[in-house]
Design a protein around this motif. Structure first.
Motif, PDB file in Angstrom:
ATOM      1  N   GLN A 156      31.823  89.182 -14.838  1.00  0.00           N
ATOM      2  CA  GLN A 156      31.045  90.400 -12.975  1.00  0.00           C
ATOM      3  C   GLN A 156      30.978  88.787 -12.372  1.00  0.00           C
ATOM      4  N   PRO A 157      32.680  88.637 -11.939  1.00  0.00           N
ATOM      5  CA  PRO A 157      32.369  87.650 -11.019  1.00  0.00           C
ATOM      6  C   PRO A 157      31.776  88.006  -9.422  1.00  0.00           C
ATOM      7  N   ALA A 158      32.333  89.260  -9.050  1.00  0.00           N
ATOM      8  CA  ALA A 158      31.652  90.196  -7.627  1.00  0.00           C
ATOM      9  C   ALA A 158      30.229  89.526  -7.533  1.00  0.00           C
ATOM     10  N   THR A 159      29.675  90.063  -8.446  1.00  0.00           N
ATOM     11  CA  THR A 159      28.174  90.404  -8.301  1.00  0.00           C
ATOM     12  C   THR A 159      27.832  88.886  -8.285  1.00  0.00           C
ATOM     13  N   VAL A 160      28.058  87.943  -9.319  1.00  0.00           N
ATOM     14  CA  VAL A 160      28.584  86.236  -8.838  1.00  0.00           C
ATOM     15  C   VAL A 160      28.223  85.211  -7.642  1.00  0.00           C
ATOM     16  N   VAL A 161      29.412  85.509  -7.122  1.00  0.00           N
ATOM     17  CA  VAL A 161      29.805  84.960  -5.890  1.00  0.00           C
ATOM     18  C   VAL A 161      29.127  85.573  -4.907  1.00  0.00           C
ATOM     19  N   SER A 162      28.998  87.273  -4.735  1.00  0.00           N
ATOM     20  CA  SER A 162      28.159  87.791  -3.766  1.00  0.00           C
ATOM     21  C   SER A 162      27.082  86.768  -3.634  1.00  0.00           C
ATOM     22  N   MET A 215      28.621  83.952 -19.720  1.00  0.00           N
ATOM     23  CA  MET A 215      29.478  83.825 -19.098  1.00  0.00           C
ATOM     24  C   MET A 215      29.790  84.565 -18.044  1.00  0.00           C
ATOM     25  N   ALA A 216      27.858  84.621 -17.602  1.00  0.00           N
ATOM     26  CA  ALA A 216      28.772  86.301 -15.958  1.00  0.00           C
ATOM     27  C   ALA A 216      28.909  85.982 -14.890  1.00  0.00           C
ATOM     28  N   ILE A 217      29.756  84.636 -14.784  1.00  0.00           N
ATOM     29  CA  ILE A 217      30.023  83.872 -13.583  1.00  0.00           C
ATOM     30  C   ILE A 217      31.729  84.949 -13.607  1.00  0.00           C
ATOM     31  N   ASN A 265      35.852  78.903 -10.789  1.00  0.00           N
ATOM     32  CA  ASN A 265      37.189  79.542 -10.289  1.00  0.00           C
ATOM     33  C   ASN A 265      37.018  80.586  -8.927  1.00  0.00           C
ATOM     34  N   PRO A 266      35.962  81.640  -9.881  1.00  0.00           N
ATOM     35  CA  PRO A 266      35.661  82.707  -8.695  1.00  0.00           C
ATOM     36  C   PRO A 266      35.418  81.913  -7.659  1.00  0.00           C
ATOM     37  N   LEU A 267      33.961  81.228  -7.445  1.00  0.00           N
ATOM     38  CA  LEU A 267      33.573  80.531  -6.542  1.00  0.00           C
ATOM     39  C   LEU A 267      34.394  79.812  -5.292  1.00  0.00           C
ATOM     40  N   THR A 268      34.753  78.938  -6.406  1.00  0.00           N
ATOM     41  CA  THR A 268      36.398  77.960  -4.934  1.00  0.00           C
ATOM     42  C   THR A 268      37.184  79.170  -4.907  1.00  0.00           C
TER      43      THR A 268
END
Length: 258
Positions: free
Chosen positions: A229-235, A224-226, A22-25
């Motif tokens: 820390q969603p901002a870091t992983v999505v970036s 579960m890094a995504i 979800n953070p990426l989509t």
């Protein structure tokens, strides 16, 4: 939508459904064709990869897998190598299970299925799912009820049968270290610094084998890094997708219209 973007295949991990992405989509909404393929419908990695490939539009696409989905993503590359525009590997590894790891998985399967293999161990499955929390999230997130509830709800959606199939697929997977050096498309390897399930050393190994990989270590994150820390992983993922799109344009490949 941008007609110069590459379609993207996403693959969830053990006891995860599409919400793991979800953070990426959410960040990519409307930008490109994105398909999240399940990883709990088969007990063989090759079958999950086959179905995932079949769901993608014709032509080149990028693939990213989280945890168990990373094993499937690498098999997607094995089966459809000429179509792979980019490879993302999150919280995963390239090595096959050790005998010890296989035994651990087999014990979990037996716990879920019940002593006589009746398949009625749903309560035990709930205990197994909840017991994972202390191992898959950073210590600072152990009181994050929203995160823990999401993890448990995804596990419940996958269910005991899906969990068993995922474990059997994982324990019989191939070692893919021979494959990675042949993957010349832009690659991304991401791992939480405190990942207890797939330690950072496994990500370092994969990045060293891939010809064109960026390695991202996520601080204050476990497996579960995504989600932690969603901002870091999505970036990192968005940056990778930019590299993928740019490489496709430079090669003159026909990027599928979206």
């Amino acid at each position: 939508m941008n007609h110069a973007t590459t379609p993207l295949l996403l693959l969830p991990g053990l006891m995860n459904d599409a919400r793991i992405w979800n953070p990426l989509t959410t960040a990519l909404a409307g930008e490109r064709t994105v398909h999240v393929a399940p990883t709990h419908l088969h007990d063989r990695i090759a079958e999950s990869a086959r179905d995932a490939i079949a769901a993608m539009p014709a032509g080149a696409f990028a693939v990213a897998g989280f945890s168990l989905g990373g094993y499937v993503a690498q098999e997607v590359c094995r089966q459809a190598g000429s179509r792979i525009a980019g490879l993302g590997l999150l919280s995963t590894g390239a090595r096959a299970d050790t005998e010890e790891a296989k035994q651990v998985r087999q014990r979990m399967i037996q716990a879920v299925e019940g002593a006589e293999g009746t398949g009625t161990g749903t309560a035990t499955f709930g205990q197994v799912a909840q017991g994972f929390a202390t191992r898959i999230v950073h210590a600072s997130r152990l009181q994050d009820r929203e995160l823990l509830n999401l993890l448990f709800d995804m596990a419940s959606t996958v269910g005991s049968q899906g969990f068993v199939q995922q474990q059997r697929a994982a324990m019989n997977r191939m070692d893919t270290r021979d494959l990675l050096p042949r993957m010349h498309a832009p690659a991304l390897v991401v791992c939480g610094r405190e990942d207890q399930i797939t330690p950072f050393s496994l990500s370092q190994e994969m990045a060293s084998l891939l010809p064109d990989a960026e390695l991202v270590a996520v601080a204050e994150a476990g497996h579960m890094a995504i989600l932690e820390q969603p901002a870091t992983v999505v970036s990192a993922l968005v940056r990778w997708l930019g590299r993928v799109d740019g490489a496709m344009i430079c090669r003159g490949d026909g990027v599928a219209a979206v």
